[in-house]
Design an enzyme around this catalytic site. Sequence first.
Site, PDB file in Angstrom:
ATOM      1  NE  ARG A  69     -27.784 -31.652  -0.518  1.00  0.00           N
ATOM      2  CZ  ARG A  69     -26.657 -31.114  -0.069  1.00  0.00           C
ATOM      3  NH1 ARG A  69     -25.821 -31.842   0.623  1.00  0.00           N
ATOM      4  NH2 ARG A  69     -26.372 -29.860  -0.281  1.00  0.00           N
ATOM      5  NE  ARG A  86     -29.314 -28.216   3.261  1.00  0.00           N
ATOM      6  CZ  ARG A  86     -28.243 -27.761   2.637  1.00  0.00           C
ATOM      7  NH1 ARG A  86     -27.074 -28.301   2.811  1.00  0.00           N
ATOM      8  NH2 ARG A  86     -28.337 -26.716   1.857  1.00  0.00           N
ATOM      9  CG  ASP A 127     -25.061 -30.846   4.114  1.00  0.00           C
ATOM     10  OD1 ASP A 127     -24.329 -31.138   3.161  1.00  0.00           O
ATOM     11  OD2 ASP A 127     -25.073 -29.728   4.668  1.00  0.00           O
ATOM     12  CG  ASP A 150     -20.859 -30.272   5.513  1.00  0.00           C
ATOM     13  OD1 ASP A 150     -20.965 -30.342   4.275  1.00  0.00           O
ATOM     14  OD2 ASP A 150     -21.566 -29.537   6.226  1.00  0.00           O
TER      15      ASP A 150
HETATM   16  N1  ROI Z   1     -28.836 -25.368  10.272  1.00  0.00           N
HETATM   17  C1  ROI Z   1     -28.659 -26.295  11.208  1.00  0.00           C
HETATM   18  N2  ROI Z   1     -29.130 -26.095  12.436  1.00  0.00           N
HETATM   19  N3  ROI Z   1     -28.027 -27.466  10.941  1.00  0.00           N
HETATM   20  C2  ROI Z   1     -27.527 -27.720   9.694  1.00  0.00           C
HETATM   21  O1  ROI Z   1     -26.947 -28.796   9.465  1.00  0.00           O
HETATM   22  C3  ROI Z   1     -27.682 -26.756   8.700  1.00  0.00           C
HETATM   23  N4  ROI Z   1     -27.200 -26.956   7.442  1.00  0.00           N
HETATM   24  C4  ROI Z   1     -27.365 -26.052   6.483  1.00  0.00           C
HETATM   25  C5  ROI Z   1     -28.078 -24.751   6.726  1.00  0.00           C
HETATM   26  C6  ROI Z   1     -29.255 -24.663   5.788  1.00  0.00           C
HETATM   27  C7  ROI Z   1     -27.095 -23.631   6.422  1.00  0.00           C
HETATM   28  N5  ROI Z   1     -28.538 -24.615   8.081  1.00  0.00           N
HETATM   29  C8  ROI Z   1     -28.363 -25.568   9.020  1.00  0.00           C
HETATM   30  O2  ROI Z   1     -26.879 -26.305   5.286  1.00  0.00           O
END
Ligand code: ROI
Length: 163
Positions: free
Chosen positions: A83, A92, A95, A97
């Site tokens: 990442r 990315r 990610d 979270d």
């Molecule tokens: N959009 C979607 N559909 N899924 C994500 O996990 C996601 N993550 C992000 C941004 C770029 C805001 N958009 C996303 O970080």
Amino acid sequence: MAIAYIGLGSNLEDPLRQLESACAALDTLPRSRLLRRSSPWRSPPMGPQDQPDFLNAVACLKTELPPLALLDGLQSIEQRQGRVRERHWGPRTIDLDLLLMGSLRLVSERLHLPHPGIAERAFVLLPLAEVAESDLHIPGHGLLQELLDGMDGTGLQRLAWTA
Ligand code: ROI
């Protein structure tokens, strides 16, 4: 011991493989065990549209780690999977979270629990509903089921882990 829900997202470098690797890595975190993982879900990007569709999933982890130690573990998995933090809301490789940890509410410099935005994002709520109890309560937002009832899931597509 707490039940933690972790949102995974990827839209670069073989997203399905990124999600699978990250789930496997979650199961190796200290004092933690992966209990369940959702299906992968495909969705168009939220934010800038000049990037590939995302794959998202939610993992359910049983853990004895305190929240910031778990966050450290998630960030080290992100690092190991390459990442790089580039454009804000850009594409990315992975990610991770921290969405929820039991009934904990926390506001600190590094971490907000529940994760801000959890209640508005179909790409979080739909996979969450696959791995959570149907009566899951999201502190500050109410029942998961009520959030699902008010949600627009248009554009989301549930996939399978293996082709
Ligand atoms: N959009 C979607 N559909 N899924 C994500 O996990 C996601 N993550 C992000 C941004 C770029 C805001 N958009 C996303 O970080």
